[in-house]
Design a protein around this motif. Structure first.
Motif, mmCIF file in Angstrom:
data_model
loop_
_atom_site.group_PDB
_atom_site.id
_atom_site.type_symbol
_atom_site.label_atom_id
_atom_site.label_comp_id
_atom_site.label_asym_id
_atom_site.label_seq_id
_atom_site.Cartn_x
_atom_site.Cartn_y
_atom_site.Cartn_z
ATOM 1 N N GLU A 145 0.827 -1.201 0.000
ATOM 2 C CA GLU A 145 0.000 0.000 0.000
ATOM 3 C C GLU A 145 0.862 1.251 0.000
ATOM 4 O OE1 GLU A 145 -3.490 2.019 2.703
ATOM 5 O OE2 GLU A 145 -3.303 -0.163 2.689
ATOM 6 N N ASN A 148 -0.804 7.231 -0.295
ATOM 7 C CA ASN A 148 -2.037 7.859 -0.779
ATOM 8 C C ASN A 148 -3.215 6.889 -0.822
ATOM 9 O OD1 ASN A 148 -1.594 6.270 -3.011
ATOM 10 N ND2 ASN A 148 -1.239 7.966 -4.437
ATOM 11 N N GLY A 149 -2.996 5.645 -0.347
ATOM 12 C CA GLY A 149 -4.079 4.667 -0.322
ATOM 13 C C GLY A 149 -4.084 3.732 -1.507
ATOM 14 N N GLY A 150 -3.332 4.058 -2.552
ATOM 15 C CA GLY A 150 -3.235 3.178 -3.714
ATOM 16 C C GLY A 150 -2.321 1.998 -3.407
ATOM 17 N N SER A 151 -2.077 1.197 -4.424
ATOM 18 C CA SER A 151 -1.160 0.088 -4.221
ATOM 19 C C SER A 151 -0.189 0.014 -5.390
ATOM 20 C CB SER A 151 -1.904 -1.233 -4.057
ATOM 21 O OG SER A 151 -2.496 -1.615 -5.272
#
Length: 164
Positions: A145, A148-151
């Protein structure tokens, strides 16, 4: 009831010795800082005494670093890097490739206290990337992860024991 898990930090003997010396120097410097605070206190009104407040600030920073070093050295696993490189572990040099990037990057999986090793960036096993790579074998893809919360997906291209 809460259970706290102590995190072990891998360090080379050189890094351990360097950090131990830093800790010893900081502890030896405590009387100097205390004397400085007392000397500044003698100057009068503490509300407007910048030297006193600066000395207290320095004392607080040094005490924080002392506590940090004591904990780090208490939980340190000191020694050489692993002799086999079958899977990613602290003390190994990892060649990784990020998705959508043709270039590879070499990183040392270990404590940031290890410092700089030439061109090697140090990745903590406690970081999202480091935690994702722990235990990975050559050729494996792992996702982690992003802040920014993305992966992001990373491929472990190669593993080698760290040599100083």
């Amino acid at each position: 009831m809460t259970v706290t898990e102590t995190q072990v930090t891998w360090l080379t003997q050189d890094a351990f010795d360097r950090l131990k010396t830093e800790l010893d120097d900081l502890i030896a410097n405590r009387p100097v800082i205390a004397a400085e605070i007392n000397a500044r206190r003698e100057e009068g009104d503490l509300k407007e005494n910048g030297g006193y407040h600066a000395a207290r600030e320095e004392q607080g920073q040094q005490e924080g670093r002392i506590r940090q070093l004591q904990e780090l050295l208490r939980t340190a696993q000191v020694g050489t890097s692993p002799t086999s490189a079958e899977q990613a572990a602290p003390g190994t040099v990892l060649t990784i490739k990020y998705e959508d990037d043709p270039d590879t990057e070499k990183v040392l999986l270990g404590s940031r206290e290890e410092g700089s090793h030439g061109d090697l960036q140090v990745i903590s096993p406690n970081s999202p990337l480091g935690a994702a790579l722990l235990g990975a074998k050559k050729g494996e893809e792992r996702a982690y992860e992003l802040p920014n919360g993305g992966s992001m997906t990373v491929t472990l291209v190669d593993i080698a024991p760290f040599t100083a």
